[in-house]
Write an enzyme that holds these catalytic residues in place. Structure first.
Site, PDB file in Angstrom:
ATOM      1  N   HIS A 185       0.763  -1.165  -0.029  1.00 50.88           N
ATOM      2  CA  HIS A 185      -0.104  -0.166   0.103  1.00 50.88           C
ATOM      3  C   HIS A 185       0.922   1.212  -0.017  1.00 50.88           C
ATOM      4  O   HIS A 185       0.430   2.292   0.079  1.00 50.88           O
ATOM      5  CB  HIS A 185      -1.020   0.016   1.289  1.00 50.88           C
ATOM      6  CG  HIS A 185      -2.058   0.934   1.279  1.00 50.88           C
ATOM      7  ND1 HIS A 185      -2.591   1.640   2.305  1.00 50.88           N
ATOM      8  CD2 HIS A 185      -3.119   0.896   0.249  1.00 50.88           C
ATOM      9  CE1 HIS A 185      -3.569   2.214   1.710  1.00 50.88           C
ATOM     10  NE2 HIS A 185      -4.044   2.063   0.655  1.00 50.88           N
ATOM     11  N   LYS A 187       3.399   4.587  -1.014  1.00 52.04           N
ATOM     12  CA  LYS A 187       3.165   5.536  -1.902  1.00 52.04           C
ATOM     13  C   LYS A 187       4.224   6.681  -2.012  1.00 52.04           C
ATOM     14  O   LYS A 187       4.624   7.420  -0.771  1.00 52.04           O
ATOM     15  CB  LYS A 187       1.860   6.347  -2.045  1.00 52.04           C
ATOM     16  CG  LYS A 187       0.533   5.563  -2.247  1.00 52.04           C
ATOM     17  CD  LYS A 187      -0.423   5.443  -1.085  1.00 52.04           C
ATOM     18  CE  LYS A 187      -1.640   4.681  -1.824  1.00 52.04           C
ATOM     19  NZ  LYS A 187      -2.109   4.128  -0.499  1.00 52.04           N
ATOM     20  N   ASP A 192      15.995  11.789  -8.520  1.00 52.25           N
ATOM     21  CA  ASP A 192      17.364  11.882  -8.226  1.00 52.25           C
ATOM     22  C   ASP A 192      17.721  11.718  -6.839  1.00 52.25           C
ATOM     23  O   ASP A 192      18.956  12.058  -6.426  1.00 52.25           O
ATOM     24  CB  ASP A 192      17.836  13.479  -8.644  1.00 52.25           C
ATOM     25  CG  ASP A 192      17.960  13.648 -10.137  1.00 52.25           C
ATOM     26  OD1 ASP A 192      17.614  12.609 -10.868  1.00 52.25           O
ATOM     27  OD2 ASP A 192      17.863  15.005 -10.468  1.00 52.25           O
ATOM     28  N   HIS A 418      -9.562  10.673   2.206  1.00 48.87           N
ATOM     29  CA  HIS A 418      -8.422   9.614   1.780  1.00 48.87           C
ATOM     30  C   HIS A 418      -7.117   9.929   2.785  1.00 48.87           C
ATOM     31  O   HIS A 418      -6.167   9.186   2.489  1.00 48.87           O
ATOM     32  CB  HIS A 418      -8.190   9.571   0.348  1.00 48.87           C
ATOM     33  CG  HIS A 418      -7.590   8.219   0.020  1.00 48.87           C
ATOM     34  ND1 HIS A 418      -6.352   8.308  -0.561  1.00 48.87           N
ATOM     35  CD2 HIS A 418      -7.713   7.084  -0.168  1.00 48.87           C
ATOM     36  CE1 HIS A 418      -5.932   6.940  -0.755  1.00 48.87           C
ATOM     37  NE2 HIS A 418      -7.076   6.053  -0.757  1.00 48.87           N
ATOM     38  N   LYS A 420      -4.583  10.034   5.551  1.00 50.61           N
ATOM     39  CA  LYS A 420      -4.336   9.126   6.817  1.00 50.61           C
ATOM     40  C   LYS A 420      -3.157   9.834   7.434  1.00 50.61           C
ATOM     41  O   LYS A 420      -1.919   9.877   6.946  1.00 50.61           O
ATOM     42  CB  LYS A 420      -3.879   7.786   6.160  1.00 50.61           C
ATOM     43  CG  LYS A 420      -5.010   7.224   5.403  1.00 50.61           C
ATOM     44  CD  LYS A 420      -4.338   5.796   4.619  1.00 50.61           C
ATOM     45  CE  LYS A 420      -4.072   6.452   3.030  1.00 50.61           C
ATOM     46  NZ  LYS A 420      -5.257   7.007   2.280  1.00 50.61           N
ATOM     47  N   ASP A 425      -0.174  15.992  20.706  1.00 52.67           N
ATOM     48  CA  ASP A 425       0.354  17.073  21.625  1.00 52.67           C
ATOM     49  C   ASP A 425       1.199  18.340  20.971  1.00 52.67           C
ATOM     50  O   ASP A 425       1.833  18.770  21.473  1.00 52.67           O
ATOM     51  CB  ASP A 425       1.690  16.592  22.493  1.00 52.67           C
ATOM     52  CG  ASP A 425       0.815  15.169  23.326  1.00 52.67           C
ATOM     53  OD1 ASP A 425      -0.246  15.339  23.766  1.00 52.67           O
ATOM     54  OD2 ASP A 425       1.616  14.402  23.781  1.00 52.67           O
TER      55      ASP A 425
END
Length: 522
Positions: A185, A187, A192, A418, A420, A425
């Protein structure tokens, strides 16, 4: 002459045979899983060494790092146009390498425009490595195989199917039910070896605000500097793992497919729907580091990931969930969580309850049923709402603005949220691909950015407050009989006693699923 069996007994016998075959398929998969998956392994390769001044990105980042030694620069990419432009421009500026890993790459306008950008980079001599999860790749073979024909582009698939399509793919899915359930999952988009974009977005129209019927809210971080070395290590570990198989070993391809893809991409670039993206890229070319916002430099930024073979031989203490749970349980006064799929389980419920009992403000923004693209996940979440509210956890569910498509039982294009992420604190935070659910914790591999910085925390808190605002979300509470209800805080304020903006069919589906033993798979 023997009397024929009653119809009900014949049906029962047929059902028993089908079940026996399914059990045999699954058992054979458990015994022979390593022999059922493609054994082709690509040549080992590693990130190309960074240089002080070899490429334009080298020169830009070297100058910035000299002013911020030992630190990493971070920019938030919450807007879809900005997120597209950032990827496009660092790809244009890349002169040495591009390393990408994604769960999903869609065969649509955004997928084609980004494929074109990678092809153009390869034409300039840039080495391009792309690692994709194979669960959603079967319909994209032509697109990916076309790119793979270029001598400077190599594509590998994570935990791939041997059968690319048709009924045999379904047979393989049943046979490898347990092993095929573990997906990548992650991404990331690295240019470079110096600049990385890490977060929650897949490659597709809905993730970059290119579909008017989908109200996605998503978040990436653009990172430059020290932490990018960690992203490079993560990519190399996955690229050279046993789970990564060259796509060339799985499907046939021709150079003609590549020419057709490039022509199609050129035609799509002339469409009215592509204009805002190309205009944003043109504007972003004038900005240093292709950032949609100024980079904030911090010495406390890490890019982290699950190990690539998480599902086989790895110690659970090395899993990302262990780090994130440790961060959450250490919260002293505030824990604000954003997760489109939120299934805390009994362990998570107990942990959040203990935080609240210690006086920690615990808030969660997730999808409402109407906004959720996976009804099964909402079915897993809904049983935890009342206990969380009783424990003092603040719950917000994102509204489904406009008329989005109907949600499918196990997935569709109607999701609203979508992003996440969480912020703790007012200084600690995480942004990445990790949902607060059992699948992210124990089945899929995940990655993201962890930071300890009040400025970055303030930016993430602002995103949480925006998502939980009356304009965006419903606020949940319990009525005197401990039943969940939803408060519409925009004028005129009023209570709603059923899942807002959802049909009876959708509510019934979610409720039935909540009764089934599916939580570990959600």
């Amino acid at each position: 002459m023997s009397k024929p069996l009653p119809l009900w007994r014949r049906l029962l016998r047929g059902l028993a045979i089908v079940l026996a075959l399914l059990v045999l398929l699954v058992l054979s998969g458990l015994l022979l899983a390593d022999h059922l998956t493609p054994q082709a392994r690509g040549e080992t390769s590693h990130v190309l060494p960074v240089q002080p001044t070899q490429t334009r990105i080298d020169r830009e980042v070297s100058a910035l790092q000299a002013a911020h030694p030992g630190a990493s620069g971070v920019a938030f990419l919450s807007d879809g146009l900005d997120a597209f432009a950032a990827r496009a421009v660092i790809t244009e500026r890349a002169e040495r390498s591009l390393d990408l890993q994604y769960y999903m790459w869609k065969d649509d306008l955004i997928g084609h425009l980004m494929a074109r950008a990678l092809h153009d980079a390869a034409e300039r001599g840039v080495r391009v490595r792309i690692l994709l999860d194979d669960m959603n790749a079967q319909d994209k073979d032509a697109l990916m195989m076309a790119l793979d024909t270029h001598p400077n582009i190599e594509i590998r698939l994570y935990n791939p199917f041997r059968n690319r399509n048709g009924p045999w793919r379904m047979v393989e899915m049943v046979q490898r039910f347990f092993s095929v359930n573990h997906r990548m999952h992650n991404k990331s988009w690295i240019a470079d070896g110096r600049v990385a974009i890490v977060g929650g977005r897949n490659i597709g129209e809905e993730y970059f605000s290119a579909r008017p019927d989908v109200n996605f809210r998503d978040l990436d971080l653009l990172v430059a500097g020290e932490a990018v070395g960690q992203a490079n290590t993560v990519f190399d570990d996955y690229w050279n793992s046993e789970a990564a198989v060259p796509i060339a070993a799985l499907a046939f391809h021709t150079r003609q497919e590549l020419r057709l893809l490039m022509r199609e991409s050129d035609n799509e670039a002339r469409l009215e729907s592509a204009r805002p993206y190309l205009q944003e890229v043109a504007k972003s070319r004038q900005r240093a580091m292709a950032s949609a916002a100024p980079l904030h430099w911090s010495a406390n930024v890490r890019i982290v990931s699950d190990p690539p073979m998480k599902h086989r031989r790895d110690d659970p203490q090395n899993w990302l969930v262990s780090d994130l749970v440790q961060m959450l349980t250490a919260s002293q006064h505030k824990a604000l969580l954003i997760s489109p799929y939120f299934v805390p389980g009994n362990e998570g419920l107990d942990g959040l309850t203990r935080l609240s009992e210690r006086g920690v403000q615990v808030g969660v923004v997730t999808n409402s049923l109407a906004a959720n693209d996976v009804v099964a996940v909402h079915g897993g979440y809904m049983t935890y709402r009342a206990p969380l509210l009783q424990a003092g956890v603040q719950l917000y569910e994102l509204k489904a603005h406009g008329k989005a498509p109907s949600s499918g039982l196990f997935g569709s294009s109607g999701a609203s949220l979508h992003t996440k992420a969480f912020v703790l604190d007012d200084r600690h935070g995480f942004v990445g691909s990790f949902n607060l659910d059992p699948r992210s914790a124990y089945l899929n591999t995940e990655m993201g950015v962890i930071f300890d910085d009040p400025v970055l925390a303030a930016q993430l808190t602002a995103e949480y407050l925006r998502l939980s605002s009356p304009q965006q979300s419903w606020w949940l509470a319990l009525d005197p009989r401990d039943r969940v209800r939803w408060l519409e805080r925009e004028p005129p304020p009023h209570w709603v006693d059923t899942e807002p903006d959802s049909s009876l069919r959708l509510r019934t589906s979610a409720r039935v699923i909540s009764w089934l033993p599916l939580e570990s798979q959600l």
